[in-house]
Design a protein around this motif. Sequence first.
Motif, PDB file in Angstrom:
ATOM      1  N   LEU A   9       0.862  -1.177   0.000  1.00 44.52           N
ATOM      2  CA  LEU A   9       0.000   0.000   0.000  1.00 44.52           C
ATOM      3  C   LEU A   9       0.899   1.227   0.000  1.00 44.52           C
ATOM      4  O   LEU A   9       1.813   1.325   0.824  1.00 44.52           O
ATOM      5  CB  LEU A   9      -0.896  -0.019   1.238  1.00 44.52           C
ATOM      6  CG  LEU A   9      -2.068   0.945   1.309  1.00 44.52           C
ATOM      7  CD1 LEU A   9      -3.061   0.671   0.178  1.00 44.52           C
ATOM      8  CD2 LEU A   9      -2.772   0.818   2.648  1.00 44.52           C
ATOM      9  N   LEU A  10       0.655   2.126  -0.945  1.00 46.60           N
ATOM     10  CA  LEU A  10       1.434   3.354  -1.063  1.00 46.60           C
ATOM     11  C   LEU A  10       0.574   4.549  -0.696  1.00 46.60           C
ATOM     12  O   LEU A  10      -0.627   4.562  -0.969  1.00 46.60           O
ATOM     13  CB  LEU A  10       1.904   3.558  -2.510  1.00 46.60           C
ATOM     14  CG  LEU A  10       2.747   2.475  -3.159  1.00 46.60           C
ATOM     15  CD1 LEU A  10       3.021   2.849  -4.615  1.00 46.60           C
ATOM     16  CD2 LEU A  10       4.041   2.277  -2.410  1.00 46.60           C
ATOM     17  N   ASP A  24       8.972  -7.825  -5.774  1.00 42.76           N
ATOM     18  CA  ASP A  24      10.060  -7.023  -5.210  1.00 42.76           C
ATOM     19  C   ASP A  24       9.524  -5.636  -4.857  1.00 42.76           C
ATOM     20  O   ASP A  24       9.425  -4.754  -5.715  1.00 42.76           O
ATOM     21  CB  ASP A  24      11.193  -6.913  -6.224  1.00 42.76           C
ATOM     22  CG  ASP A  24      12.432  -6.206  -5.690  1.00 42.76           C
ATOM     23  OD1 ASP A  24      12.327  -5.464  -4.689  1.00 42.76           O
ATOM     24  OD2 ASP A  24      13.507  -6.387  -6.280  1.00 42.76           O
ATOM     25  N   VAL A  25       9.181  -5.445  -3.588  1.00 44.43           N
ATOM     26  CA  VAL A  25       8.532  -4.205  -3.147  1.00 44.43           C
ATOM     27  C   VAL A  25       9.430  -2.989  -3.369  1.00 44.43           C
ATOM     28  O   VAL A  25       8.974  -1.969  -3.903  1.00 44.43           O
ATOM     29  CB  VAL A  25       8.098  -4.305  -1.668  1.00 44.43           C
ATOM     30  CG1 VAL A  25       7.502  -2.990  -1.192  1.00 44.43           C
ATOM     31  CG2 VAL A  25       7.093  -5.438  -1.480  1.00 44.43           C
ATOM     32  N   TRP A  51       2.695   0.163   3.890  1.00 41.32           N
ATOM     33  CA  TRP A  51       2.338  -1.163   4.386  1.00 41.32           C
ATOM     34  C   TRP A  51       2.652  -2.204   3.328  1.00 41.32           C
ATOM     35  O   TRP A  51       2.544  -1.941   2.129  1.00 41.32           O
ATOM     36  CB  TRP A  51       0.836  -1.189   4.700  1.00 41.32           C
ATOM     37  CG  TRP A  51       0.299  -2.521   5.068  1.00 41.32           C
ATOM     38  CD1 TRP A  51       0.283  -3.084   6.306  1.00 41.32           C
ATOM     39  CD2 TRP A  51      -0.303  -3.474   4.195  1.00 41.32           C
ATOM     40  NE1 TRP A  51      -0.304  -4.329   6.233  1.00 41.32           N
ATOM     41  CE2 TRP A  51      -0.668  -4.577   4.955  1.00 41.32           C
ATOM     42  CE3 TRP A  51      -0.561  -3.477   2.820  1.00 41.32           C
ATOM     43  CZ2 TRP A  51      -1.278  -5.697   4.402  1.00 41.32           C
ATOM     44  CZ3 TRP A  51      -1.169  -4.602   2.259  1.00 41.32           C
ATOM     45  CH2 TRP A  51      -1.522  -5.686   3.056  1.00 41.32           C
ATOM     46  N   SER A  52       3.044  -3.394   3.770  1.00 43.81           N
ATOM     47  CA  SER A  52       3.204  -4.531   2.861  1.00 43.81           C
ATOM     48  C   SER A  52       3.064  -5.823   3.648  1.00 43.81           C
ATOM     49  O   SER A  52       3.261  -5.835   4.871  1.00 43.81           O
ATOM     50  CB  SER A  52       4.563  -4.496   2.145  1.00 43.81           C
ATOM     51  OG  SER A  52       5.604  -4.699   3.051  1.00 43.81           O
ATOM     52  N   LEU A  79      -5.100  -0.119   8.106  1.00 40.34           N
ATOM     53  CA  LEU A  79      -4.136  -1.116   7.640  1.00 40.34           C
ATOM     54  C   LEU A  79      -2.738  -0.468   7.552  1.00 40.34           C
ATOM     55  O   LEU A  79      -1.747  -1.057   7.976  1.00 40.34           O
ATOM     56  CB  LEU A  79      -4.553  -1.644   6.276  1.00 40.34           C
ATOM     57  CG  LEU A  79      -3.796  -2.811   5.700  1.00 40.34           C
ATOM     58  CD1 LEU A  79      -3.929  -4.034   6.590  1.00 40.34           C
ATOM     59  CD2 LEU A  79      -4.317  -3.127   4.314  1.00 40.34           C
ATOM     60  N   ALA A  80      -2.687   0.750   7.050  1.00 43.86           N
ATOM     61  CA  ALA A  80      -1.411   1.461   6.889  1.00 43.86           C
ATOM     62  C   ALA A  80      -0.735   1.733   8.227  1.00 43.86           C
ATOM     63  O   ALA A  80       0.483   1.764   8.304  1.00 43.86           O
ATOM     64  CB  ALA A  80      -1.633   2.772   6.142  1.00 43.86           C
ATOM     65  N   THR A  81      -1.523   1.901   9.289  1.00 44.65           N
ATOM     66  CA  THR A  81      -0.917   2.185  10.603  1.00 44.65           C
ATOM     67  C   THR A  81      -0.220   0.956  11.174  1.00 44.65           C
ATOM     68  O   THR A  81       0.545   1.073  12.119  1.00 44.65           O
ATOM     69  CB  THR A  81      -1.962   2.695  11.610  1.00 44.65           C
ATOM     70  OG1 THR A  81      -2.979   1.693  11.789  1.00 44.65           O
ATOM     71  CG2 THR A  81      -2.566   4.006  11.164  1.00 44.65           C
ATOM     72  N   SER A  82      -0.468  -0.209  10.564  1.00 46.55           N
ATOM     73  CA  SER A  82       0.224  -1.415  11.041  1.00 46.55           C
ATOM     74  C   SER A  82       1.654  -1.489  10.509  1.00 46.55           C
ATOM     75  O   SER A  82       2.411  -2.361  10.884  1.00 46.55           O
ATOM     76  CB  SER A  82      -0.559  -2.673  10.663  1.00 46.55           C
ATOM     77  OG  SER A  82      -0.605  -2.844   9.271  1.00 46.55           O
TER      78      SER A  82
END
Length: 84
Positions: A9-10, A24-25, A51-52, A79-82
């Motif tokens: 997530l960007l 490959d992130v 996030w990934s 989700l991004a805060t994780s």
Amino acid sequence: MSAPWFVYLLRCADGSLYAGATTDVERRVAQHDAGRGAAYTRARRPVELVWSEPAADRSAALRREAAIKRLSRREKLLLATSGP
């Protein structure tokens, strides 16, 4: 054995969120930042990885990506805060 798959997530420069899948992130985030990523992110650079998570295979990664795209903005932000 095939390369591992990841869902990511960007956060774009305009504050919008973009979900994708790759093997490959780091390479993929660099492509987005260089304007060689998705058309959506080209006009919204720079992007930041927020996030990934790993996926079992390509199919699982694409299913998870689709599920994330169906989430509300609020759910994506949670989700991004994780973290990445």
